[in-house]
Enzyme design. Structure first.
Site, short mmCIF file in Angstrom:
data_model
loop_
_atom_site.label_atom_id
_atom_site.label_comp_id
_atom_site.label_asym_id
_atom_site.label_seq_id
_atom_site.Cartn_x
_atom_site.Cartn_y
_atom_site.Cartn_z
N THR A 76 0.86 -1.05 -0.22
CA THR A 76 0.19 0.12 -0.06
C THR A 76 0.94 1.25 -0.05
O THR A 76 0.40 2.38 0.04
CB THR A 76 -0.87 -0.16 1.20
OG1 THR A 76 -0.17 -0.07 2.46
CG2 THR A 76 -1.98 -1.13 0.97
N PHE B 132 5.66 2.71 -3.75
CA PHE B 132 5.97 1.87 -4.86
C PHE B 132 4.83 0.89 -5.02
O PHE B 132 4.58 0.65 -6.23
CB PHE B 132 7.17 1.23 -4.49
CG PHE B 132 7.60 0.12 -5.42
CD1 PHE B 132 8.37 0.48 -6.49
CD2 PHE B 132 7.29 -1.34 -5.18
CE1 PHE B 132 8.68 -0.67 -7.49
CE2 PHE B 132 7.40 -2.15 -6.33
CZ PHE B 132 8.25 -1.95 -7.45
N ASP C 51 -1.21 -1.85 7.00
CA ASP C 51 -2.02 -0.94 7.23
C ASP C 51 -3.49 -0.93 6.78
O ASP C 51 -3.70 -0.83 5.61
CB ASP C 51 -1.40 0.60 6.70
CG ASP C 51 -1.92 1.78 7.08
OD1 ASP C 51 -3.30 1.90 7.34
OD2 ASP C 51 -1.33 2.94 7.10
N LYS D 51 -4.99 2.11 4.73
CA LYS D 51 -4.37 2.27 3.18
C LYS D 51 -4.93 1.11 2.59
O LYS D 51 -5.31 1.27 1.28
CB LYS D 51 -2.89 1.98 3.42
CG LYS D 51 -2.40 3.36 3.81
CD LYS D 51 -0.81 3.18 3.74
CE LYS D 51 -0.07 4.23 4.39
NZ LYS D 51 1.51 4.23 3.92
N ALA E 7 8.50 -4.78 -0.58
CA ALA E 7 8.79 -3.39 -0.47
C ALA E 7 8.25 -2.92 0.75
O ALA E 7 8.73 -1.89 1.11
CB ALA E 7 7.80 -2.92 -1.59
N LEU F 53 13.21 -4.65 -2.76
CA LEU F 53 13.54 -3.30 -2.94
C LEU F 53 14.49 -2.74 -1.89
O LEU F 53 14.51 -3.02 -0.58
CB LEU F 53 12.17 -2.43 -2.84
CG LEU F 53 11.64 -2.10 -4.11
CD1 LEU F 53 11.00 -3.08 -4.86
CD2 LEU F 53 10.41 -0.89 -3.90
N LYS G 88 20.18 4.86 -0.09
CA LYS G 88 20.94 5.04 1.48
C LYS G 88 21.61 3.74 1.55
O LYS G 88 22.46 3.90 2.47
CB LYS G 88 19.99 5.46 2.35
CG LYS G 88 19.45 6.95 2.16
CD LYS G 88 18.11 7.08 2.76
CE LYS G 88 17.55 8.19 2.39
NZ LYS G 88 16.85 8.60 1.27
N GLY H 224 6.88 12.87 -3.74
CA GLY H 224 5.59 12.58 -3.25
C GLY H 224 5.49 11.50 -2.29
O GLY H 224 4.54 11.09 -1.74
N ARG I 82 6.53 9.22 1.06
CA ARG I 82 6.46 9.41 2.31
C ARG I 82 7.98 9.77 2.85
O ARG I 82 8.15 10.56 3.52
CB ARG I 82 5.96 8.35 3.29
CG ARG I 82 4.88 8.71 4.14
CD ARG I 82 4.53 7.54 4.78
NE ARG I 82 5.42 6.31 4.91
CZ ARG I 82 4.74 5.22 5.38
NH1 ARG I 82 3.68 5.21 6.05
NH2 ARG I 82 5.57 4.13 5.30
#
Length: 175
Positions: free
Chosen positions: A11, A14, A37, A40, A83, A125, A129, A171, A173
Site C-alpha cells: 500500500t 511503490f 495498514d 491504506k 517493498a 527493493l 541510502k 511525493g 513518504r
C-alpha cells in the site's frame, strides 16, 4: 502458468505504482497486497474496485513469519516483490529495534518463506541510502541486500533472489 504475485508493503508509494502497472499485464492472474495498514488497504480497494477479482488485500507484517508463510503457501504465490520497510530515517534512529525487526528480520522471514514454498523469484527493493550507509535505515537496508543476495548461494530449490535500488520518489513518504 500465470503469475500470482505477493507484494509486501503493497500500500506504499511503490506498491500502488507497481499494482497500477501490473494490472495492464495479461500474464498476471492475481496480485496479493500484503501490509499492516488496514486503512491504506481500504483506500486502495476503493480506487481499484473494478479489479476485485484480481487484487486481494491481506493484513500482515513481514515480522510475523507464521502469517507470511501461510499467506505464501495458501495462495500459491510464485513471485514476491518485497517493498515493506521502515523507511523514514528519523523514525529508524528513534526506534532502532523496530527498524531492525522490519528491515532485517522481516527480510529473513521473506527469504525463508519464499524458499519453504518454492517461490520462483523474489525481488527486494533497496534504497540509495544503502550504497554508503551513514544512518540506521541505510545500514539495515544494506544488511537486507546482503541477505537477499546470499540467499542465492544457499537456496535449496529454484528460488531466485534479486535486489533493486530505489531512490526517493517525489511525493512519497520518505521524500
Amino acid at each position: 502458468m500465470k503469475k500470482r504475485i505477493l507484494i509486501t508493503g503493497g500500500t506504499g508509494t511503490f506498491g500502488k505504482a507497481f499494482v497500477k502497472y501490473s494490472l495492464k499485464k495479461k500474464d498476471i492472474e492475481k496480485i496479493f497486497i500484503y501490509s499492516r495498514d488496514e486503512m491504506k488497504q481500504w483506500n486502495m480497494q476503493e480506487n481499484y474496485i473494478s479489479y476485485k477479482k484480481k487484487l486481494f488485500y491481506l493484513i500482515g507484517d513481514v515480522r510475523d513469519f507464521t502469517r507470511l508463510n501461510s499467506v505464501i503457501r495458501d495462495n500459491n504465490i510464485n513471485y514476491i516483490v518485497h517493498a515493506a520497510a521502515t523507511k523514514i530515517v528519523l523514525s529508524a534512529e528513534l526506534n532502532p529495534e523496530e527498524c531492525i525487526k522490519t528491515n532485517i528480520n522481516g527480510a529473513m522471514n521473506v527469504i525463508e518463506a519464499a524458499k519453504s514454498n518454492n517461490v520462483k523469484k523474489v525481488v527486494a527493493l533497496s534504497t540509495d541510502k544503502a550504497s554508503s550507509p551513514i544512518n540506521l535505515y541505510g545500514s539495515t537496508k544494506l544488511a537486507s541486500d546482503k541477505l537477499f543476495i546470499s540467499a542465492n548461494n544457499n537456496a535449496k530449490g529454484s528460488t531466485l533472489f534479486s535486489v533493486v535500488r530505489y531512490g526517493n520518489v517525489m511525493g512519497s513518504r520518505g521524500s
